[in-house]
Design an enzyme around this catalytic site. Structure first.
Site, mmCIF file in Angstrom:
data_model
loop_
_atom_site.group_PDB
_atom_site.id
_atom_site.type_symbol
_atom_site.label_atom_id
_atom_site.label_comp_id
_atom_site.label_asym_id
_atom_site.label_seq_id
_atom_site.Cartn_x
_atom_site.Cartn_y
_atom_site.Cartn_z
ATOM 1 N N CYS A 85 44.783 -1.408 49.923
ATOM 2 C CA CYS A 85 44.398 -0.039 49.571
ATOM 3 C C CYS A 85 42.889 0.180 49.472
ATOM 4 C CB CYS A 85 45.062 0.372 48.259
ATOM 5 S SG CYS A 85 46.856 0.477 48.341
ATOM 6 N N GLY A 122 40.053 -6.517 47.109
ATOM 7 C CA GLY A 122 40.707 -6.671 48.409
ATOM 8 C C GLY A 122 42.013 -5.911 48.400
ATOM 9 N N ALA A 155 34.288 -8.458 36.564
ATOM 10 C CA ALA A 155 33.418 -8.938 37.635
ATOM 11 C C ALA A 155 34.030 -10.157 38.311
ATOM 12 C CB ALA A 155 32.044 -9.285 37.068
#
Length: 438
Positions: free
Chosen positions: A260, A257, A252
């Site tokens: 891909c 980002g 978590a």
């Protein structure tokens, strides 16, 4: 075997170097002459652990050559791998203009039978369309066979993934072409799946979207844990003990980002809509990811408004979307800095891949300062926001840090630290779902 890799970005360069290590003669072809000149000198256009050393070795062997003479490279090769970018358009669909340009160059240059393998991530149906397009452009379908060959490299672990692949996916209708691709990758073939074009294309999108789903799922669990007083890191550990679930991509934090996951989730949602299919799970995955960093920012601003005078000085640790890469594309850290700018006197960036303001999205923003040391970033700062879990941040002495900060507050956006250890050092710890009374 002679192989040309069109596109010398992250995937193309890595693939070219690895194929040369397998003793093929490889041409890394790109229209960017400046990039080609640097690669000829052994200078990578990106950060990838270990790849620079192998690049230098392969250049010395003479088996690897970088060139901007793409037509000549095509004519000298048996296999042509297309590894150009397919960036997202504003509507989320993939832009395949670079792929079309490569196809036009191949059609113009072809001088004999070639296997054309598409490594680029392309919308479902692209390879079938491309086969028809090339047949018309070339005029003789017997001169080529098309194979969909999606890549599954992780930034920061590309060499390991290349030499120890989880699977090799080959999509196509020509057994001759499939066999040549097997020969090219031997002995790295690993678990092999041969399928049709559409299935191979969807495997790539489905794989990345599922991993993004795991991240958004555990981030949603962090939200619940935060209200319930549970520790999401222990929740993830308990879940991961189930072999059906596993531990990977259950970390978590502020969200995913990179080049891909955001792009591929958007593209798969767009494909589903074009096909008239609902994509409710994927839309939720994207929504959770887009809002995850807001929760951390809300905690920070609430803490600062009660203890520190505006405008604030914030140290931001890490700008890349993950460690061991210089890739800032779609990094949650970028969104965090953008939202902090209005309320800050100064934002101090510390990232081992960032040395100058020109290497940030804010080269002329006076509020953004690039630092070289932890001490410089934390001096008289009102808070530190950990966005990327680089190894250098794991060894910070927070007892010393607390004494040099104006307001000793730490936002742990990657769950790198033990909350009690940080509190014992005299630093206020802010996280999401890290236990305690909600």
């Amino acid at each position: 075997m002679n192989i040309t890799v069109i596109g010398s970005g992250y995937v193309g360069t890595t693939t070219a170097v690895v194929l040369a290590a397998l003793h093929h003669r490889v041409f890394g072809a790109d229209i960017d002459s400046a990039k080609v000149a640097k690669l000829k000198q052994g200078i990578l256009p990106f950060v990838e652990p270990g790849l620079d050393q192998l690049l230098a070795e392969m250049l010395k062997t003479g088996r690897l050559v970088f060139t901007d003479q793409i037509e000549a490279a095509i004519q000298a090769s048996d296999i042509i791998l297309i590894a150009v970018g397919t960036p997202p358009r504003p509507d989320g669909t993939a832009d395949i203009s670079f792929l079309m340009s490569a196809a036009d160059t191949i059609a113009h240059s072809i001088n004999g039978y070639k296997v054309i393998a598409v490594k680029s991530t392309v919308p479902v149906g692209t390879n079938r369309w491309l086969a028809d397009y090339l047949s018309r452009k070339i005029g003789d379908p017997s001169l080529f066979d098309l194979v969909s060959n999606p890549e599954f490299l992780r930034e920061g672990s590309a060499l390991y993934d290349s030499f120890h692949p989880d699977r090799t996916v080959l999509g196509g209708i020509s057994q001759r072409a499939i066999q040549l691709m097997k020969d090219a990758y031997k002995p790295l073939i690993g678990r092999l799946l041969v399928t049709d074009w559409e299935t191979a294309e969807l495997i790539k999108y489905a794989s990345n979207s599922f991993l993004a789903t795991k991240i958004s799922f555990i981030n949603e669990m962090a939200r619940i844990a935060d209200r319930a007083g549970a520790d999401v890191t222990q929740v993830a550990k308990g879940m991961g003990m189930d072999r059906r679930i596993g531990t990977e991509f259950l970390q978590a934090g502020i969200g995913y980002g990179g080049s891909c996951f955001p792009k591929d989730v958007k593209a798969l949602i767009a494909t589903a809509k074009e096909l008239g299919v609902g994509a409710e799970i994927l839309e939720t995955v994207e929504r959770v990811n887009q809002t995850q960093s807001d929760l951390y920012l809300r905690k920070l601003t609430e803490a600062l408004r009660g203890t520190a005078k505006e405008p604030w000085v914030i140290a931001v640790f890490g700008l890349t979307f993950k460690r061991d890469t210089d890739d800032q594309r779609e990094s949650p850290a970028i969104r965090i800095v953008e939202q902090l700018l209005a309320d800050c006197q100064e934002i101090r960036i510390l990232d081992p891949t960032v040395e100058f303001p020109s290497q940030t999205p804010w080269p002329d923003e006076r509020k953004v300062v690039v630092c070289q040391t932890v001490e410089e970033a934390l001096s008289a700062a009102d808070a530190a926001f950990l966005c990327t879990d680089w190894e250098m941040f794991a060894t910070i002495d927070w007892g010393e840090a607390a004494r040099c900060m104006r307001t000793p507050i730490l936002v742990d956006g990657r769950n790198l630290y033990d909350p009690e250890t940080i509190r014992a050092a005299g630093v206020r710890y802010l996280g999401l779902g890290r236990g305690g009374v909600p």
